[in-house]
Design an enzyme around this catalytic site. Structure first.
Site, short mmCIF file in Angstrom:
data_model
loop_
_atom_site.label_atom_id
_atom_site.label_comp_id
_atom_site.label_asym_id
_atom_site.label_seq_id
_atom_site.Cartn_x
_atom_site.Cartn_y
_atom_site.Cartn_z
N ARG A 1 -12.08 36.37 43.67
CA ARG A 1 -12.37 34.71 43.81
C ARG A 1 -13.98 35.08 44.44
NH1 ARG A 1 -9.87 29.89 48.34
NH2 ARG A 1 -11.75 28.65 45.90
N CYS B 1 -16.88 30.42 52.87
CA CYS B 1 -15.22 30.87 52.17
C CYS B 1 -16.01 29.70 51.08
CB CYS B 1 -14.31 30.05 53.19
SG CYS B 1 -14.84 28.72 54.32
#
Length: 276
Positions: free
Chosen positions: A174, A232
């Site tokens: 990611r 995040c």
């Protein structure tokens, strides 16, 4: 003082009436937290919902922005939390949502909060009981004092990436922008360093010993005198990393908006690939 507590120590504290326990089980996908709670929880623990109490509605500030102080205060009071209460929070296993609760309560001016290391799984592994009975606590009197610990906004995150270390704690694929299962765009904040949160956890979901946490942090360029922020997807795992670093006396400041908040503004730059 450690912000973590073991199942055995929690059982002793509960028997002595020294703590109030909150269940914050949560799943981004799959079984909702309320259903997990209904299936079994620590006796006497009311449920505190991450999406509605520990975060505001999704929008320009990300998928899990800071909660409205009044909403948070009402939720905590409904759980029976008072200003003088020592609180323990827990989730299923990895302290993902529990860490968010830990950080939000500190942001709200309630520092007397710890996390059950290993969550409900550790509690059951220790032979402690669970129940499906839902408690009805007397309303508490906690007063939320929002802003009691620092938080990064987008500009602060960008500055941290330039002048300190901004840790992107998502999975490497990611971070690199190869896949993005949740947000509409892939990539990372320019200058952010990837340190997956999974590297701070043991196989059973508990946090690594402090010496090992220091080693992992140091390999990412983070030391006790390093200005550090955490990021995040939406500010939940960022709080989990802040908790891990807290255990080794490193004060990390979460970027609550994180990637979902960063990309809400199309003018902000995006980075991809394995390097900051």
């Amino acid at each position: 003082m450690s912000a973590l507590i073991t199942a055995d120590d929690l059982a002793t504290a509960l028997a002595r009436g020294e703590v109030r326990v909150l269940d914050v089980q949560y799943a981004l996908t799959g079984t909702p937290g309320r259903e997990l709670y209904a299936a079994g929880h620590v006796p006497g623990a009311p449920f505190l919902d991450l999406d509605t109490a520990l975060a505001g509605p999704p929008g320009a500030q990300g998928r899990h922005p800071l909660p409205d102080p009044d909403v948070l205060q009402a939720a905590l009071r409904a759980c029976g939390v008072g200003d003088d209460d020592a609180v323990v929070v827990y989730d299923q296993r990895t302290s993902l949502s529990a860490a968010r609760a830990w950080w939000v309560l500190r942001w709200a001016g309630h520092p007397q909060v710890r996390v059950l290391d290993g969550g409900l799984a550790a509690w059951q592994c220790a032979g402690q009981p669970v129940t499906t009975d839902v408690p009805s606590p007397e309303p508490g009197d906690l007063v939320v004092r929002a802003g009691s610990v620092p938080v990064l906004d987008a500009d602060g995150a960008a500055a941290m990436a330039r002048h300190g270390v901004l840790l992107d704690v998502r999975a490497p694929e990611r971070y690199r922008g190869e896949v993005e299962p949740i947000d509409p765009e892939a990539g990372h904040v320019p200058g952010a360093v990837n340190l997956p949160m999974t590297e701070m956890l043991a196989a059973d979901g508990t946090f690594l010993p402090p010496a090992r946490i220091r080693e992992v942090a140091a390999a990412a360029g983070v030391h006790r005198d390093t200005p550090v922020g955490t990021s995040c997807g939406s500010g939940v795992t960022a709080a989990q990393m802040a908790l891990a670093l807290h255990e080794v006396r490193i004060d990390a400041v979460p970027y609550v908006g994180s990637w979902s908040g960063w990309i809400a503004d199309p003018s902000r730059p995006r980075a991809t690939g394995p390097t900051p």
